[in-house]
Scaffold this motif. Structure first.
Motif, mmCIF file in Angstrom:
data_model
loop_
_atom_site.group_PDB
_atom_site.id
_atom_site.type_symbol
_atom_site.label_atom_id
_atom_site.label_comp_id
_atom_site.label_asym_id
_atom_site.label_seq_id
_atom_site.Cartn_x
_atom_site.Cartn_y
_atom_site.Cartn_z
ATOM 1 N N ARG A 224 0.827 -1.213 0.000
ATOM 2 C CA ARG A 224 0.000 0.000 0.000
ATOM 3 C C ARG A 224 0.858 1.259 0.000
ATOM 4 O O ARG A 224 0.360 2.349 -0.256
ATOM 5 N N LYS A 225 2.131 1.127 0.328
ATOM 6 C CA LYS A 225 3.002 2.320 0.362
ATOM 7 C C LYS A 225 2.970 3.039 -0.980
ATOM 8 O O LYS A 225 3.035 2.393 -2.023
ATOM 9 N N LEU A 226 2.915 4.351 -0.934
ATOM 10 C CA LEU A 226 2.988 5.134 -2.174
ATOM 11 C C LEU A 226 4.460 5.215 -2.566
ATOM 12 O O LEU A 226 5.342 5.221 -1.699
ATOM 13 N N TRP A 227 4.725 5.299 -3.864
ATOM 14 C CA TRP A 227 6.120 5.193 -4.316
ATOM 15 C C TRP A 227 7.086 6.155 -3.595
ATOM 16 O O TRP A 227 8.157 5.738 -3.134
ATOM 17 N N PRO A 228 6.737 7.453 -3.397
ATOM 18 C CA PRO A 228 7.713 8.327 -2.718
ATOM 19 C C PRO A 228 7.996 7.901 -1.272
ATOM 20 O O PRO A 228 9.010 8.301 -0.705
ATOM 21 N N ASP A 229 7.106 7.098 -0.685
ATOM 22 C CA ASP A 229 7.345 6.622 0.685
ATOM 23 C C ASP A 229 8.097 5.296 0.712
ATOM 24 O O ASP A 229 8.416 4.781 1.783
ATOM 25 N N PHE A 230 8.331 4.716 -0.451
ATOM 26 C CA PHE A 230 8.945 3.380 -0.527
ATOM 27 C C PHE A 230 10.464 3.526 -0.404
ATOM 28 O O PHE A 230 11.132 4.003 -1.305
ATOM 29 N N GLN A 231 10.973 3.125 0.741
ATOM 30 C CA GLN A 231 12.397 3.326 1.029
ATOM 31 C C GLN A 231 13.175 2.014 0.949
ATOM 32 O O GLN A 231 12.596 0.956 0.743
ATOM 33 N N GLU A 232 14.472 2.112 1.164
ATOM 34 C CA GLU A 232 15.340 0.923 1.082
ATOM 35 C C GLU A 232 14.789 -0.224 1.926
ATOM 36 O O GLU A 232 14.767 -1.373 1.494
ATOM 37 N N ASN A 233 14.352 0.098 3.143
ATOM 38 C CA ASN A 233 13.872 -0.964 4.024
ATOM 39 C C ASN A 233 12.618 -1.640 3.483
ATOM 40 O O ASN A 233 12.399 -2.825 3.718
ATOM 41 N N ASP A 234 11.794 -0.894 2.767
ATOM 42 C CA ASP A 234 10.588 -1.497 2.181
ATOM 43 C C ASP A 234 10.980 -2.504 1.107
ATOM 44 O O ASP A 234 10.360 -3.550 0.962
#
Ligand code: IPE
Ligand code: IPE
Ligand code: MG
Length: 262
Positions: A224-234
């Motif tokens: 569900r994460k939006l792309w700008p919130d998708f970080q290395e840990n995701d």
């Protein structure tokens, strides 16, 4: 501890949990949700695209760091040309900026840049930037970063059919030679392994005309994460989820277990 330090620590912990023997060779990502990320913040959609570039950089960094051999990013679809002109223009501008900026990193980190899609649709300046980065990174071999630009899988498949028909008519190939392997060679992705893992962000459960042929046996991961919130840990969490799966390719679980023992 600063926020960056604690995130780095968390990421190292996740990396330690990864089974190095079972890393996907090829990860493909449908980077979705930039517009909604911006709208939630009462910002114009293009602010979301700008923020999304940071996530692209993070994805490339982590994949390169852990030894993923191929990363393919769905950056702009053929259908995306139907968006408002101002948004399309800004996306093209951001793409050009990204390519110019990332060239140095790709050289430094031994990353080869590749492109799939209808390059000829792009503005000339973007085409030139793309050609330059492809040329200047062509001998790099640590990882191949493929950008899907003006890409649509049905168009790609139709083009492949045309290519095969042309070669058949010219007598370059015989009807009996046409099989799945040969077909794959007529696709834009020829030479790339099929994706082992496909990630889509933003909570949509669809493929949106991406790599239809190539993902026949790919593991799918939706977040569900939006792309700008998708970080290395995701991305690391997606990898850990992938490693829990049993890829059976039509066999039974028992057959696979006995293969592993042998
Ligand atoms: C993905 O984000 C980027 C592109 C398709 C170019 P969107 O722009 O589709 O964002 P949403 O889906 O509208 O939130
Ligand atoms: C898919 O996202 C294309 C890219 C990520 C570049 P879209 O936002 O265009 O897909 P739909 O319209 O939601 O299916
Ligand atoms: Mg979208």
């Amino acid at each position: 501890m600063t926020k960056a330090e604690s995130s780095h620590l968390a990421s190292q912990k996740l990396i330690d949990q990864l089974d190095q023997e079972r890393l996907p060779q090829h990860i493909a990502i449908i980077m979705d949700g930039n517009g909604r990320w911006a709208q939630k913040r009462f910002l114009p959609r293009v602010a979301g695209h700008r923020a999304g570039i940071k996530s692209v950089e993070a994805a490339v960094t982590i994949c390169r760091k852990i030894g993923i051999r191929a990363l393919t990013l769905y950056s702009f679809s053929i259908e995306n040309w139907n968006r408002p002109k101002a948004e399309v223009d800004t996306l093209m501008q951001l793409l050009e900026e990204y390519i110019h900026k990332e060239l140095a990193r790709m050289k430094r980190e031994n990353i080869r840049c590749n492109v799939i899609g209808r390059l000829e649709d792009l503005p000339v300046s973007v085409q030139k930037a793309v050609e330059k980065v492809i040329r200047e990174t062509r001998d790099n071999e640590a990882m191949v970063l493929t950008l899907a630009l003006s890409y649509g899988s049905r168009t790609e498949i139709t083009q492949a059919v045309k290519g095969i028909c042309q070669d058949l008519l010219k007598g370059n190939i015989a009807l009996e030679e046409i099989d799945e392997d040969l077909f794959g060679q007529y696709l834009n992705t020829s030479g790339l392994p099929e994706p082992d893992l496909l990630i889509r962000t933003s909570g949509e459960f669809r493929i949106s005309n991406f790599l239809l042929w190539q993902i026949a046996y790919t593991e799918l991961y939706f977040t569900r994460k939006l792309w700008p919130d998708f970080q290395e840990n995701d991305l690391l969490l997606a990898l850990l989820d992938y490693q829990k799966r049993e890829r059976r390719f039509g066999l039974t679980g028992q057959q696979l277990a006995s293969r592993e023992i042998r």
